[in-house]
Write an enzyme that holds these catalytic residues in place. Structure first.
Site, PDB file in Angstrom:
ATOM      1  N   HIS A 164       0.835  -1.205   0.000  1.00 27.00           N
ATOM      2  CA  HIS A 164       0.000   0.000   0.000  1.00 27.00           C
ATOM      3  C   HIS A 164       0.868   1.253   0.000  1.00 27.00           C
ATOM      4  O   HIS A 164       2.063   1.213   0.285  1.00 27.00           O
ATOM      5  CB  HIS A 164      -0.928   0.029   1.223  1.00 27.00           C
ATOM      6  CG  HIS A 164      -2.119  -0.870   1.088  1.00 27.00           C
ATOM      7  ND1 HIS A 164      -2.046  -2.230   1.296  1.00 27.00           N
ATOM      8  CD2 HIS A 164      -3.416  -0.606   0.766  1.00 27.00           C
ATOM      9  CE1 HIS A 164      -3.259  -2.767   1.108  1.00 27.00           C
ATOM     10  NE2 HIS A 164      -4.098  -1.802   0.786  1.00 27.00           N
ATOM     11  N   LYS A 168      -0.929   4.917   4.514  1.00 28.15           N
ATOM     12  CA  LYS A 168      -1.852   3.992   5.174  1.00 28.15           C
ATOM     13  C   LYS A 168      -1.395   3.766   6.604  1.00 28.15           C
ATOM     14  O   LYS A 168      -0.229   3.429   6.848  1.00 28.15           O
ATOM     15  CB  LYS A 168      -1.914   2.664   4.415  1.00 28.15           C
ATOM     16  CG  LYS A 168      -2.903   1.669   5.005  1.00 28.15           C
ATOM     17  CD  LYS A 168      -3.062   0.474   4.098  1.00 28.15           C
ATOM     18  CE  LYS A 168      -4.007  -0.557   4.707  1.00 28.15           C
ATOM     19  NZ  LYS A 168      -5.354  -0.009   4.975  1.00 28.15           N
TER      20      LYS A 168
END
Length: 275
Positions: A164, A168
């Site tokens: 990600h 995040k």
């Protein structure tokens, strides 16, 4: 001929990366109307959310007043829905507040503990209020998970890698955790050891679930959301991978969830449960 009243929608975390996409998708959906945009970023407070996200004026200002907006949503002729893309530290209280007002909830924020999800499930059940917690809104990810379940019947060795963007906040991702939970439902122990392992740097082998699945998390700028499930057996490796190149891929799942949550009277976890 009567027309159905559009579903009133509040987007919490409206100026974030996912929130912006949800605002645009709701604004374009003929059966929905955006009635609230909540965000804590002081840069956008008071501004028209449509102009902020680039889809034209919607006459909905960005506010930092969740409860008053939920109160407004609860008074609408049609049952209101709150879509939450905020932060792991605030999502539990956000969802609980919405349920208390009788507002249905679609949760895209990950990072809640199993205990928190169980508490919300009990609260939603007592209030007979629908709540959907969706770790991943992509149809492609649902298909990957179903393929992984099939493969796990034939492979005893599997590891999960999730990648990600570096903004995040939680790790592993909710999608990776959900994938591991799905594999664990077969009741088998994965990755029986061949040697006694030792980590020269703690965490080098990733996190470890109770049934032996390793999950590895990567955070880098340039990524959006990606996941690999890698199965291994003597002489072969079977890899399942899903890549996201644009957050618009999540919007069909978000809009479906907004429509489906109105039919629920309890908490449901996972997009696959409503397809």
């Amino acid at each position: 001929m009567t027309t159905q009243t559009p579903i009133p929608v509040v987007v919490n975390g409206a100026t974030g990366k996912m929130g912006r996409e949800v605002v645009k998708a709701v604004a374009q959906a003929p059966d929905m109307t955006l009635i609230g945009a909540i965000d804590r970023n002081p840069e956008y407070i008071g501004k028209d959310i449509g102009e902020v996200v680039g889809c034209g004026a919607l006459e909905v200002p960005v506010l930092n007043e969740l409860e008053s907006t939920l109160c407004m949503a609860a008074q609408e002729k049609q049952v209101g829905v709150m879509v939450d893309f905020t932060h792991p530290k605030s999502v539990y209280n956000n969802v609980r507040a919405a349920i208390a007002y009788g507002v249905r909830v679609v949760v895209g924020t990950t990072g809640m503990t199993p205990a928190q999800i169980q508490e919300l499930a009990e609260f939603a059940d007592k209030a007979s209020t629908g709540c959907l917690i969706i770790p991943n809104f992509s149809i492609g990810m649902v298909l990957l998970q179903q393929a992984a379940i099939q493969a796990s019947q034939y492979f005893d060795h599997v590891e999960i890698i999730e990648l990600h963007h570096n903004q995040k906040a939680d790790a592993p991702s909710g999608t990776a955790i959900q994938t591991a939970q799905m594999l664990s439902e077969l009741g088998k122990i994965y990755n029986p050891p061949s040697v006694e392992e030792s980590e020269k740097i703690p965490g080098a082998r990733g996190s470890l679930t109770e049934d032996g699945i390793r999950i590895h998390s990567i955070r880098l700028p340039g990524l959006i959301a990606h996941q690999e499930v890698i199965f291994g057996a003597p002489g072969q490796v079977y890899t399942l991978r899903h890549d996201t190149s644009d957050r618009s891929c999540y919007m069909p799942g978000v809009l479906l969830s907004i429509r489906k949550v109105l039919q629920l009277k309890s908490l449901v976890y996972g997009l696959e449960k409503i397809l």
